[in-house]
Design an enzyme around this catalytic site. Structure first.
Site, PDB file in Angstrom:
ATOM      1  N   LEU A  89       6.558  21.217  -8.057  1.00  0.00           N
ATOM      2  CA  LEU A  89       7.806  21.928  -7.805  1.00  0.00           C
ATOM      3  C   LEU A  89       8.310  21.581  -6.422  1.00  0.00           C
ATOM      4  CD1 LEU A  89       7.419  25.623  -9.008  1.00  0.00           C
ATOM      5  CD2 LEU A  89       8.650  23.753 -10.095  1.00  0.00           C
ATOM      6  N   ASP A  90       9.454  22.118  -6.075  1.00  0.00           N
ATOM      7  CA  ASP A  90       9.941  21.940  -4.717  1.00  0.00           C
ATOM      8  C   ASP A  90       8.977  22.548  -3.704  1.00  0.00           C
ATOM      9  OD1 ASP A  90      10.429  24.443  -5.644  1.00  0.00           O
ATOM     10  OD2 ASP A  90      12.278  24.716  -4.530  1.00  0.00           O
TER      11      ASP A  90
END
Lengths: 275, 275, 275, 275
Positions: free
Chosen positions: A218-219
């Site tokens: 994910l970010d």
């Protein structure tokens, strides 16, 4: 002596673990267990009263637990870490002070900077500082240099103390759940350049920071700790930056202590924190 | 289904408990255990996946645990409580609202006041309000009247929601660890009449509140929860009283939720809170 | 440019001050004013847009204000301080780091210790450390040595960063409202030896710290800032000490920033904090 | 007696205001002033010791201030409000309790619901409840019905206490900076349906809430207050909803108190809060 276990859940795991410990005359002085019912995942952290031979106990526990079990018997009385930083001093200095006075719960083997700014503060603590500039070379070459130094230290964790270069997926994959970052995340989070300017313009009353593991999923990876600090209309953009630094320092210190005390278990993109 | 246990500590207690639960095909979905090494005391709270016959399991657990073991198998899905109050509305109203919407985690059987002030708010929630005035009678007679009503309700807990009469040792002894009080304790604590005036004069920057069990051992019994709220030079004495009420309401609500969820264990004059 | 004023209150003070500033074409960019109605005391802090000659403006303001007026026109762009410490490193190190990176809002002229323990950390920051041992000499002689060094530095403030010697009334009187201390005050405050042990035995859920000016009036002087940190049953006495150090460091840093920004006014035993 | 002023900034505004008040023998007991240097905007809140005729003073102040000046001389000793709600009881009940005991700082004239769920709790407090269903009619028609009732009450503020219908720009324009909303904003903020599920899946350690004015400029209008509450791995999605409700209630109560005390000034999309 700490034992950390995670595996697929099933009936009887606590009895299995506790029975094995009892058989070795080990008293459980503190235990926390959590089952994630949605993921069907078992997490436990056990403190026992006496030291034991770690590897032997790991083998014994794995023999009686589900095949996917991850078992850690307090592998490193003191964790070995390397710190990566760029120019900002606040998080690194806090780590250096705690390291110097032996209250960090880990040993800092060295500091790597992509600028020379923080060489001086490291030198003052007799701490090895390696300058690895990212300028004029490819990300691949830059990270190869980082990796060479890190490998030499044989570290348990890499702490990004306001290190502003984005690490490539291939680098991150080499250190699964071993890289810890501090992120200036606002509430609500502002994406893109100059988040403090956006926060100022939005007139927020709180700003925050998030310490998390770095992953490629994910970010942001699994969150370890988050805290906030109050601000008000009298704060201009640079006052917010200053307040942000205070909270970044505090959150990272808190997160590192949790990780170094083996209180943070990770599964998928979430943490279980037995604080 | 919650199981709460405390007893003298010895090696193997977790194994004993977990083994017995496994034998009944009960999965432990959450467990917290703590040993007080100084008192040599074992505390555990276990959540299991399926409902069981409570009394049977209690008997089975006691049979395998040390003779002093206290075992509670979630005796009351919803706790039964009575609330005692005097004139201040803030804590009582918060409890009545939560009770009315079934989010208190307990059922309020009735309210007893030593003034008639709070009769009206109770009536609005169809809540029985008994006026037991302390005026013109002995403390013994006053408490006998309280006790008669409380007995009728067969309650698990008595909540003192800003009840300003001091209960006698003989009354308190009848309800060991069943009486919960909210105390306007300042930081530092001010003794004697008009603590808010003292706090104002001392120029404190924080005021606090403490929820605790009522005992006869000390001036205050085992602490369940404490919180603070910031104040500043612009607060006069009555502003501090107002801020104090906000924090009293919040702390008592928090403490009650912990107690009603069977997360608070008491030994000697201290609590273990598995929050 | 900051102007700080306190005096007996009367109608028209703001008009008088603002009129005088307007006459010099000074724009008020931020102003806070507070009247303590009980003490009949006027407090104001004014930020103006342009620098002015400080002494001239002070004289002009005093000429139009009540005779008891205290007027400070931002006398020291950067405050001059000396730090007194004993053996604990946490508060001093935080101050040294901030001083080193010029974010303290003050300049540390030197550190004085009554033990040699902290000489090393000072040396690492090229900071003068003077050892003044209290052993084998009278308090009078000890303080005379302290005073000689402090005088040499011509300081605005003396910061007691975990300095464990009690200063005599005669010493304190020489530095009225110039000595700032950090106190490990618990909630409720525990008096006497080993307060952490008492806090542990009482089972508190919060511990706190208080930064205050040192005076001879009371056991503690005017409070500048207070903060708390949560603890629980798993904290033993030394865990509480450790948590206490974290909060002491944070509160002292916060209090110093407020004082160095001329945001703290004192009257009698209380502060007005225009934060 | 409170005076609130905002206008374009220029030198001498404080002198002008204070001089005018002095001329009427009014003592300023508390004053806060702030200049937004980027927007060149002046904000002030003044408390004076004696009551005065509000309209006259407003006219006098406007006569000496820049032409764009907004001047409010404490227009409503007690603000008049209407509350809009849907099904959730927590924020509305808290407002009703405070209103009932006259500690809200405002008078609730009526409650409007788009469901009948909250009729009962209003009835218990003898509070007018109007059901205005949104079903089967256009938004235009729905809002026309709302507006008709609100107009009747001649309110100062409309409080959205978990009112889940989005108000149209044309409705919002009729009540500029008069509509206050409580928003379940997470940290980081999650957009779209079921934000709590997203927060759970992201494994956040804090959840928050934001009270703000409703405008058509942005997704959210000027922020009045924000607070957070800690959560951990043991919170499932519905536990997070429950924790969210606690913090929503607290933040809205805090924001309303600030607004009703005339402590919140708004310019563009930001607030100045003189708390």
């Amino acid at each position: 002596m700490v034992i950390v276990i995670q595996c697929a859940d099933k009936v009887g795991l606590v009895a299995t673990i506790a029975g094995l410990l009892q058989g070795q005359d080990l008293n459980i002085v503190s235990m926390r267990e959590h089952v994630d019912g949605i993921q069907n995942r078992f997490f436990a952290r056990v403190e026992v009263s006496k030291p034991v031979e770690a590897h032997t106990l790991e083998v014994q526990l794995k023999a009686v637990l589900p095949p996917d079990a991850q078992v850690i018997v307090n592998p490193n009385p003191v964790k070995r870490i390397v710190v990566l930083a760029t120019k900002e001093y606040h998080c690194l200095s806090d780590i250096l002070i705690r390291n110097h006075f032996n209250t960090l719960g880990a040993e800092v083997l060295g500091v790597i900077g992509n600028h020379s700014t923080l060489d001086d503060i490291c030198r003052r603590f007799d701490m090895t500082f390696d300058l690895v500039s990212h300028e004029g070379i490819s990300k691949e070459a830059f990270e190869a240099q980082l990796d060479k130094i890190i490998k030499k230290y044989r570290v348990d964790y890499i702490v990004l103390a306001k290190f502003v270069r984005i690490l490539s997926p291939s680098f991150v994959e080499k250190y699964p759940l071993q890289i810890i970052n501090i992120h200036h995340s606002f509430l609500p989070a502002f994406i893109g350049a100059n988040p403090y300017k956006q926060a100022y313009e939005r007139g927020v009353k709180l700003i925050g920071a998030t310490a998390h593991f770095v992953t490629n999923q994910l970010d942001e990876g699994p969150i370890i700790a988050q805290q906030i600090i109050s601000v008000n209309h009298s704060y201009n953009s640079s006052d917010m930056v200053k307040a942000g630094k205070e909270i970044e320092t505090a959150v990272l210190a808190n997160a590192l202590q949790l990780v170094f005390d083996d209180k943070v278990l990770v599964y998928q993109n979430k943490t279980v924190v037995f604080d």
